[in-house]
Scaffold this motif. Structure first.
Motif, PDB file in Angstrom:
ATOM      1  N   LEU A 140      33.161  22.127  28.416  1.00 46.09           N
ATOM      2  CA  LEU A 140      32.397  23.379  28.492  1.00 46.09           C
ATOM      3  C   LEU A 140      30.946  23.093  28.827  1.00 46.09           C
ATOM      4  N   GLN A 141      30.412  22.020  28.199  1.00 45.25           N
ATOM      5  CA  GLN A 141      29.019  21.663  28.484  1.00 45.25           C
ATOM      6  C   GLN A 141      28.872  21.241  29.934  1.00 45.25           C
ATOM      7  N   ILE A 142      29.851  20.498  30.430  1.00 41.79           N
ATOM      8  CA  ILE A 142      29.794  20.072  31.830  1.00 41.79           C
ATOM      9  C   ILE A 142      29.776  21.305  32.732  1.00 41.79           C
ATOM     10  N   PHE A 143      30.630  22.269  32.378  1.00 37.28           N
ATOM     11  CA  PHE A 143      30.720  23.488  33.191  1.00 37.28           C
ATOM     12  C   PHE A 143      29.376  24.200  33.232  1.00 37.28           C
ATOM     13  N   PHE A 144      28.780  24.391  32.040  1.00 36.40           N
ATOM     14  CA  PHE A 144      27.553  25.188  32.009  1.00 36.40           C
ATOM     15  C   PHE A 144      26.305  24.407  32.398  1.00 36.40           C
ATOM     16  N   ARG A 145      26.278  23.095  32.088  1.00 39.34           N
ATOM     17  CA  ARG A 145      25.037  22.349  32.314  1.00 39.34           C
ATOM     18  C   ARG A 145      25.021  21.628  33.663  1.00 39.34           C
ATOM     19  N   ILE A 146      26.199  21.258  34.153  1.00 41.07           N
ATOM     20  CA  ILE A 146      26.225  20.514  35.419  1.00 41.07           C
ATOM     21  C   ILE A 146      26.697  21.400  36.563  1.00 41.07           C
ATOM     22  N   MET A 147      27.884  21.960  36.394  1.00 42.01           N
ATOM     23  CA  MET A 147      28.506  22.670  37.504  1.00 42.01           C
ATOM     24  C   MET A 147      27.728  23.914  37.909  1.00 42.01           C
ATOM     25  N   ILE A 148      27.489  24.780  36.926  1.00 41.00           N
ATOM     26  CA  ILE A 148      26.843  26.060  37.245  1.00 41.00           C
ATOM     27  C   ILE A 148      25.508  25.855  37.952  1.00 41.00           C
ATOM     28  N   PRO A 149      24.607  25.010  37.391  1.00 45.75           N
ATOM     29  CA  PRO A 149      23.333  24.836  38.101  1.00 45.75           C
ATOM     30  C   PRO A 149      23.552  24.258  39.494  1.00 45.75           C
ATOM     31  N   TYR A 150      24.500  23.338  39.622  1.00 49.54           N
ATOM     32  CA  TYR A 150      24.681  22.688  40.915  1.00 49.54           C
ATOM     33  C   TYR A 150      25.136  23.674  41.985  1.00 49.54           C
ATOM     34  N   ILE A 151      25.977  24.608  41.601  1.00 47.64           N
ATOM     35  CA  ILE A 151      26.501  25.533  42.615  1.00 47.64           C
ATOM     36  C   ILE A 151      25.819  26.902  42.534  1.00 47.64           C
ATOM     37  N   MET A 152      24.644  26.935  41.895  1.00 50.29           N
ATOM     38  CA  MET A 152      23.958  28.217  41.724  1.00 50.29           C
ATOM     39  C   MET A 152      23.780  28.947  43.061  1.00 50.29           C
ATOM     40  N   GLY A 153      23.384  28.189  44.082  1.00 54.83           N
ATOM     41  CA  GLY A 153      23.188  28.811  45.393  1.00 54.83           C
ATOM     42  C   GLY A 153      24.453  29.504  45.861  1.00 54.83           C
ATOM     43  N   THR A 154      25.574  28.834  45.666  1.00 57.61           N
ATOM     44  CA  THR A 154      26.847  29.421  46.076  1.00 57.61           C
ATOM     45  C   THR A 154      27.165  30.656  45.252  1.00 57.61           C
ATOM     46  N   ILE A 155      26.857  30.581  43.958  1.00 60.48           N
ATOM     47  CA  ILE A 155      27.138  31.745  43.105  1.00 60.48           C
ATOM     48  C   ILE A 155      26.358  32.958  43.614  1.00 60.48           C
ATOM     49  N   ILE A 156      25.098  32.701  43.993  1.00 63.81           N
ATOM     50  CA  ILE A 156      24.298  33.818  44.509  1.00 63.81           C
ATOM     51  C   ILE A 156      24.883  34.357  45.811  1.00 63.81           C
ATOM     52  N   THR A 157      25.272  33.427  46.687  1.00 62.35           N
ATOM     53  CA  THR A 157      25.864  33.868  47.944  1.00 62.35           C
ATOM     54  C   THR A 157      27.117  34.701  47.715  1.00 62.35           C
ATOM     55  N   VAL A 158      27.999  34.167  46.882  1.00 61.78           N
ATOM     56  CA  VAL A 158      29.257  34.876  46.646  1.00 61.78           C
ATOM     57  C   VAL A 158      28.976  36.224  45.994  1.00 61.78           C
ATOM     58  N   SER A 159      28.084  36.241  45.012  1.00 58.44           N
ATOM     59  CA  SER A 159      27.789  37.510  44.342  1.00 58.44           C
ATOM     60  C   SER A 159      27.212  38.510  45.338  1.00 58.44           C
ATOM     61  N   THR A 160      26.284  38.034  46.179  1.00 61.61           N
ATOM     62  CA  THR A 160      25.690  38.936  47.159  1.00 61.61           C
ATOM     63  C   THR A 160      26.755  39.546  48.047  1.00 61.61           C
ATOM     64  N   THR A 161      27.609  38.687  48.611  1.00 59.72           N
ATOM     65  CA  THR A 161      28.605  39.238  49.528  1.00 59.72           C
ATOM     66  C   THR A 161      29.601  40.126  48.794  1.00 59.72           C
ATOM     67  N   VAL A 162      30.010  39.720  47.598  1.00 57.19           N
ATOM     68  CA  VAL A 162      30.989  40.530  46.871  1.00 57.19           C
ATOM     69  C   VAL A 162      30.381  41.886  46.509  1.00 57.19           C
ATOM     70  N   ILE A 163      29.113  41.881  46.093  1.00 54.95           N
ATOM     71  CA  ILE A 163      28.469  43.157  45.765  1.00 54.95           C
ATOM     72  C   ILE A 163      28.421  44.036  47.011  1.00 54.95           C
ATOM     73  N   ILE A 164      28.099  43.424  48.152  1.00 56.58           N
ATOM     74  CA  ILE A 164      28.020  44.229  49.366  1.00 56.58           C
ATOM     75  C   ILE A 164      29.401  44.742  49.781  1.00 56.58           C
ATOM     76  N   PHE A 165      30.419  43.878  49.687  1.00 58.17           N
ATOM     77  CA  PHE A 165      31.778  44.358  50.000  1.00 58.17           C
ATOM     78  C   PHE A 165      32.132  45.531  49.099  1.00 58.17           C
ATOM     79  N   THR A 166      31.793  45.392  47.818  1.00 59.00           N
ATOM     80  CA  THR A 166      32.174  46.411  46.857  1.00 59.00           C
ATOM     81  C   THR A 166      31.410  47.713  47.106  1.00 59.00           C
TER      82      THR A 166
END
Lengths: 458, 370, 376
Positions: free
Chosen positions: C285-311
């Motif tokens: 869980l720590q790896i997920f929140f401390r390593i993975m999430i920050p590392y792919i933050m840019g992707t999360i923003i991209t995906v959220s942006t596009t998904v919000i726009i699709f929606t």
């Protein structure tokens, strides 16, 4: 070094292109586009004798093509193609029909962009009216011969006359229509149970009570139809209006001069409400809005029937289960008069063919649509009625449709589907929505009616 | 791995069990609707409308073992005694249980109804058919009465022509925007120029423009260019409508590539163009592949754009139009829709599977320092 | 690389310069002309061709691919070459436009100009004959139908967009550590591949309602009846909660999108990074929140942006399932209705523009991210 490489790369790519070109260019590319996209030539007036239809039959327009579009697809498109086939063979004019499900969107876009097909089949005159107002539609009265006009009752021409920027024009011709004032019932079981066909409104209510008392629900009702959910309810309303008030009031109602909140309309909705009651409707009142209109009559053909009466236009027979026979498994009766002083009116709807490009062969096809011959095969195949005077009752494929056609001819008045005449906001919007919301119980009658009034565009 | 202490090993085993378990649950939840339709696509049209798809699995259900007409002189409005049980009409309609487990049910109304004796039995509805697929693939048959009184059979168009048209539309419309978008994405990510911000914002904003607003002006231009009705028209339209997303997605990926790679390439004297072609494109394969999948799907499942720009004539019709036609003017041919849905899914899935192998770890492995 | 001659040198010996730069000159003049010529010939040929047989269709699409991709590539190549002949200052100034130019031009033509035109139309009445100022916008924000659509769109964003992103993230992380990664991802992706018409039928088999006395063919109602409940019209009644049942369909279809992109991003996380923190004793869980999430933050923003726009643009799920009836209209279905059913162009355009304005917050957020990036 690098420049060299780029030059090499681009040269080789160019080579690929050249190769592709020669490889594909071998085949002469003939211009297969229909004449529609060419410059519209002004139609020479009276160069040759005879009407355009006669000239077409003389082979003058051989090899031309006329493009058409409309909302009907599937089996109906096959029936249409089959009914114009003889004409195509005789004249050499190729009628290219493409039906689409997104009719409203595509036709709006194509007309506005100047890419309209030659002839468009409008299932409702409302949408056509918009295009006529914008001056996009050809006035058919400029070239149709008198014989075409004589082939219809005047009321059809009245309904085809619309306002354009250059004054009133005849915006199209009616090719076929649908009759709505009839009730379907499962004949074999109906007879076996000893029920009688009702002649009056009181008989109808008594029959409904009788069927309910025998343990079944009398009415099969469903008004779900995707984005168009609610439209069957508007047909009911119109039929009741025709039977409870004067034709004059009905006409005023369709033009917006008689508001929905008037006592006449309220009375009609109250009558409908008494019939669309939990005790009368299969599945209860809640099921009305969630049952697909095409599935609604299906329980009527269960063995034994689960509901017994279904009011719908004659097109509904194509939704009946496969294999049921007209006159044996099902039959129809006229939706009875409510107040006898208003006679025996018939509610109809129809398809109007409008013309967007003026070329001689298009004129010939339009003239062809004013003849009964243009729907002869369709009448035989079933699912359509002919508004033409020269169409014989013998042409109908079964007795049921022949019977309906005869009844329409004998009716005291024919009126067009009111919701189709109202502006889109109302006739294809708030009217449907209000009926749906009212019968699903989310709003009350007064709210429903006043919301429709409020939506009327100014 | 082998050096790990034992407790960690069991822990990781437990973890993988947990991971796989949760994953299985989610996947199952996601797949049930599809399974339902898959099963239905092999069922008889009548069965589809009258029983749930799960009834193909063995289950217990009331089965008729005897049926007879109730006596005519039976007073249907009072309490009746039939087959050893008594009750009112309404009770019989609902079914009355006999002590031996059988059920007595009045089917139909008071006038025409029949009495059925029913028993609960194991049933499996396994009437499977390939008919639905046959109709979808080889075209519907219409039997229509003609004016001569005879019936004539018309064969509807088959699916293969429409599938080919869809491919003809989809492949160029997928490939063309990718390159253009990749160049633009690199430009936005790694090149400095005036107007960079404003242009980028414009692209993100254009994501939200409903393509319906573009149909009229584009078609107008096409009419002037004499492009309407050609495949070229659709390719270009899909390219235009797909570019905002393509650029945005690729920008995200390309701008996220480690800066040191580019820096060292610049030090080696490479130009932007060389870096893009030699370094960026190969490194962006996963992003290119994922966008290719989406764009292909959208184009493949598009109806409106193709309809407006090439029309619905049988020789150019794409398969979504055929599918819509199969649904029919009736909209209730569920059995054909189920089969059609699966036929139309085959190609997108092939594309997905063939591109999936590009989603691999370690593309950057050699290039990142430390 | 070829050295660009000094500006001072040029006037003294034009002929010599010309000869020594013949190759460059050829590239800058002749090549573009030839290329354009070939591209235009192929364009004309493509325009005039209506392929009929199978082989013709295959051939024509091949030519189209070569024309499109190859043409774009050559254009980039040549214009880049031409620009590189210029002094470095100019190269630095012009080269970026070669990279982004084509995309910007196409976007201007296909989307930006139509959007501007839409704004213009939104200031006029239904058929564009009378200037009405902002009154269409007033109507957009006051009509009951529109307010209902706005409310529903908010529901769609709150539930639909966020759950698709979260589900996509969770699935891609789980799948990454599972042996059945490919199978699981394929099955989650499956709904994306289904056309909306097909998806409509699939969900009818879940939501369909029949009379109590008849066997249910919708799974949800069969379960209801099994537990003694009454069959429900899930998508029609119980407004506004019926919207949630439509939103489920979107989540079902859109999660695959989020998953594919997250999956690619997770593959980009260096394995050493995760191993290192594992050695340091971090749990999953720590790896997920401390390593993975920050590392792919840019992707999360991209995906959220596009998904919000699709929606925000959601249209076909509603259109196919309910057609906007039963209080399920969203902004896009209202736009469609106004534009095509009601033929009220002014009103429809105003709706489209409001949609554009609604995306402004998302854009601002993206711009912040963008500003943090440093270019060369």
């Amino acid at each position: 070094m690098k420049t060299k490489r780029y030059i090499l790369l681009s040269l080789s790519l160019l080579l690929v292109f050249a190769f592709a070109l020669t490889a594909c260019g071998q085949k002469p590319t003939e211009e297969t586009k229909p004449a529609a996209t060419e410059e519209t030539k002004p139609v020479e007036t009276e160069a040759t004798a005879g009407t355009f239809l006669e000239r077409a039959y003389a082979g003058e327009f051989k090899g031309t093509a006329v493009t058409m579009t409309g909302p009907f697809t599937d089996e109906d498109a096959v029936k249409f193609d089959n009914s114009v086939k003889a004409f195509e063979d005789a004249t050499g004019i190729d009628i290219q029909y493409e039906g689409t499900k997104e009719f409203e969107a595509t036709i709006s876009v194509r007309v506005e962009a100047g890419d309209a097909p030659d002839i468009v089949d409008f299932p409702q005159p409302g949408l056509l009216k918009t295009f006529v107002n914008q001056g996009k539609v050809v006035d058919v009265s400029t070239f149709l011969p008198q014989s075409s006009f004589d082939n219809y009752n005047q009321s059809w021409w009245d309904m085809a006359t619309m306002d354009s920027p250059t004054g009133s024009i005849v915006a199209g011709v009616w090719q076929r229509f649908n009759a709505k004032s009839q009730v379907w019932y499962p004949k074999d079981d109906f007879d076996a149970a000893g029920y009688q066909v009702p002649e009056t409104w009181d008989d109808l209510v008594a029959l409904s009570d009788q069927i309910a008392a025998d343990g079944d629900k009398p009415w099969c009702v469903g008004i779900e139809s995707g984005a168009a959910t609610g439209w069957p309810a508007t047909d009911w309303m119109e039929d009741i209006m025709l039977r409870t008030t004067s034709l004059d009031n009905y006409d005023k109602w369709t033009t917006g001069d008689l508001p929905f909140s008037s006592p006449e309309v309220k009375n009609a909705l109250s009558l409908l409400t008494t019939l669309w009651d939990d005790k009368y409707v299969y599945g209860g009142r809640e099921a009305i809005v969630t049952t697909f209109f095409g599935d609604a009559p299906t329980p009527m053909f269960d063995e034994p029937p689960k509901c017994w009466l279904h009011k719908q236009g004659n097109f509904i027979t194509s939704f009946f289960p496969a294999g049921v026979q007209a006159g044996v498994d099902y039959d129809f009766f006229y939706f009875p008069p409510i107040d006898t002083q208003y006679g025996k009116p018939y509610l109809v709807a129809g398809d109007i063919m409008a013309m967007f490009n003026d070329r001689p062969e298009v004129r010939a096809v339009m003239e062809f649509f004013t003849t009964g011959a243009s729907v002869k095969e369709w009448l035989a195949a079933g699912g359509a009625l002919s508004p033409h005077k020269d169409a014989s009752l013998d042409w109908y494929g079964d007795d049921v449709e022949r019977g309906i056609a005869a009844l329409v001819a004998q009716s005291t008045a024919v009126r067009f589907d009111g919701s189709d005449l109202m502006p889109g906001e109302v006739g294809a919007g708030s009217f449907w929505k209000a009926m749906t919301d009212y019968f699903s119980g989310s709003i009350d009658m007064d709210t429903a009616l006043s919301e429709i009034d409020a939506s009327w565009p100014h | 791995m082998s050096k790990k202490p034992k407790s960690a090993k069991t822990k990781s085993k437990l973890g993988s069990l947990l991971v796989n378990g949760i994953l299985l649950l989610i996947v199952l939840l996601w797949t049930i609707p599809t399974i339902g339709v898959f099963v239905s696509s092999f069922r008889d049209p009548f069965d589809i409308q009258t029983s749930g798809w799960w009834s193909v699995f063995p289950h217990k259900e009331w089965v008729k073992i005897d049926e007879f007409k109730p006596a005519d002189d039976l007073d249907r409005d009072s309490v009746m005694k039939i087959a050893g049980v008594s009750g009112t009409f309404a009770e019989f309609r609902a079914g009355i249980l006999k002590p031996d487990g059988e059920k007595v049910t009045w089917v139909g109304n008071k006038r025409l109804g029949m009495i059925q004796i029913q028993e609960k039995k194991w049933v499996t509805r396994t009437k499977f058919t390939l008919d639905n697929y046959d109709k979808v693939l080889s075209g519907k048959k219409y039997v229509i009465k003609t004016s001569s009184g005879a019936t004539k059979e018309f064969q509807g168009d088959n699916f293969s022509g429409a599938l080919l048209n869809s491919l003809t539309v989809a492949i160029p419309a997928t490939v063309i925007p990718i390159l253009i978008a990749a160049f633009a994405a690199y430009g936005f990510a790694w090149m400095q120029f005036p107007g960079r911000r404003i242009l980028f914002v414009l692209i993100v904003a254009l994501l939200v423009v409903p393509l319906q607003v573009a149909l009229v002006p584009i078609l107008k231009d096409y009419v002037k260019l004499d492009l309407n009705g050609t495949f070229l028209a659709v390719w270009l339209a899909h390219t235009g409508f797909g570019l905002p997303l393509a650029t945005y997605l690729l920008f995200n990926y390309i701008s996220g590539l480690p800066r040191d790679i580019l820096e060292s390439a610049f030090i080696d004297g490479a130009s932007h163009f060389t870096i893009f072609m030699r370094l960026i494109l190969p490194l962006s394969v996963p992003a290119l592949a994922s966008f290719a999948i989406f764009q292909f799907l959208w184009v493949w499942n598009d109806y409106l754009v193709a309809l407006v720009f090439i029309g619905a004539k049988p020789d150019v019709q794409v398969f979504t139009m055929r599918l819509a036609e199969i649904v029919g003017s009736r909209g209730n041919d569920w059995h054909l829709l189920t089969a059609g849905a699966f036929v139309s899914m085959v190609l997108p899935l092939i594309v997905f599977f063939s591109l999936q192998r590009y989603f691999v770890r370690g593309l950057l492995a050699g290039s990142v320092k430390g | 690389m070829k050295s660009v001659p000094d500006a001072k040198e040029k006037p003294t010996n034009i002929l010599e310069w010309l000869i020594s730069n013949l190759a460059g000159l050829f590239i800058s003049v002749a090549m573009p002309i030839i290329t354009f010529g070939v591209l235009i010939i192929v364009f004309k040929w493509l325009r005039a061709t209506t392929p009929n047989t199978m082989t013709e269709k295959v051939l024509v699409s091949l030519v189209a691919i070569v024309w499109g991709v190859g043409g774009a590539l050559i254009l980039y190549l040549i214009s880049n070459k031409v620009v590189e002949q210029l002094p470095p200052k100019w190269v630095k100034l012009l080269q970026p436009f070669i990279f982004v130019g084509p995309a910007v031009v196409i976007l201007l033509w296909y989307l930006a100009l139509p959007a501007a035109r839409t704004f213009w139309i939104s200031l006029f009445n239904r058929d564009g004959t009378q200037f009405v100022g902002l009154s269409n916008y007033v109507a957009v924000f006051t009509e009951r139908d529109m307010l209902e659509a706005f409310r529903n769109n908010v529901l769609w964003i709150i539930f639909g967009a966020s759950l698709s992103v979260i589900a996509g993230l969770i699935i891609s992380v789980l799948a990454d550590r599972s042996k059945f990664e490919n199978l699981a991802k394929s099955l989650i992706f499956l709904p994306m591949a289904i056309s909306m018409v097909g998806a409509g039928v699939i969900w009818n088999f879940i939501y369909e309602v029949k009379d109590v006395a008849d066997p249910q063919i919708g799974l949800l109602n069969a379960i209801m009846v099994l537990f003694g409940g009454k069959p429900q019209a899930w998508t029609a009644l119980n407004q506004p909660w019926n919207n949630l049942f439509l939103i489920v369909i979107l989540i079902w279809m859109q999660t695959g999108y989020a998953m594919v992109i997250f999956s690619a991003a997770i593959k980009g996380i260096p394995e050493e990074l995760i191993e290192a923190s594992r050695v340091d004793g971090a749990n999953e869980l720590q790896i997920f929140f401390r390593i993975m999430i920050p590392y792919i933050m840019g992707t999360i923003i991209t995906v959220s942006t596009t998904v919000i726009i699709f929606t925000l643009k959601i249209f076909d799920v509603v259109w196919v399932m309910t057609g906007g009836q039963f209080g399920t209209h969203v902004i896009a279905t209202q736009f469609y209705r106004q534009a095509f059913t009601n033929q009220n162009k002014g009103f429809a355009s105003a709706i489209a523009i409001v949609l554009l304005i609604a995306v402004v917050p998302v854009m601002i957020y993206n711009l912040k991210q963008f500003s943090g990036k440093e270019a060369f």
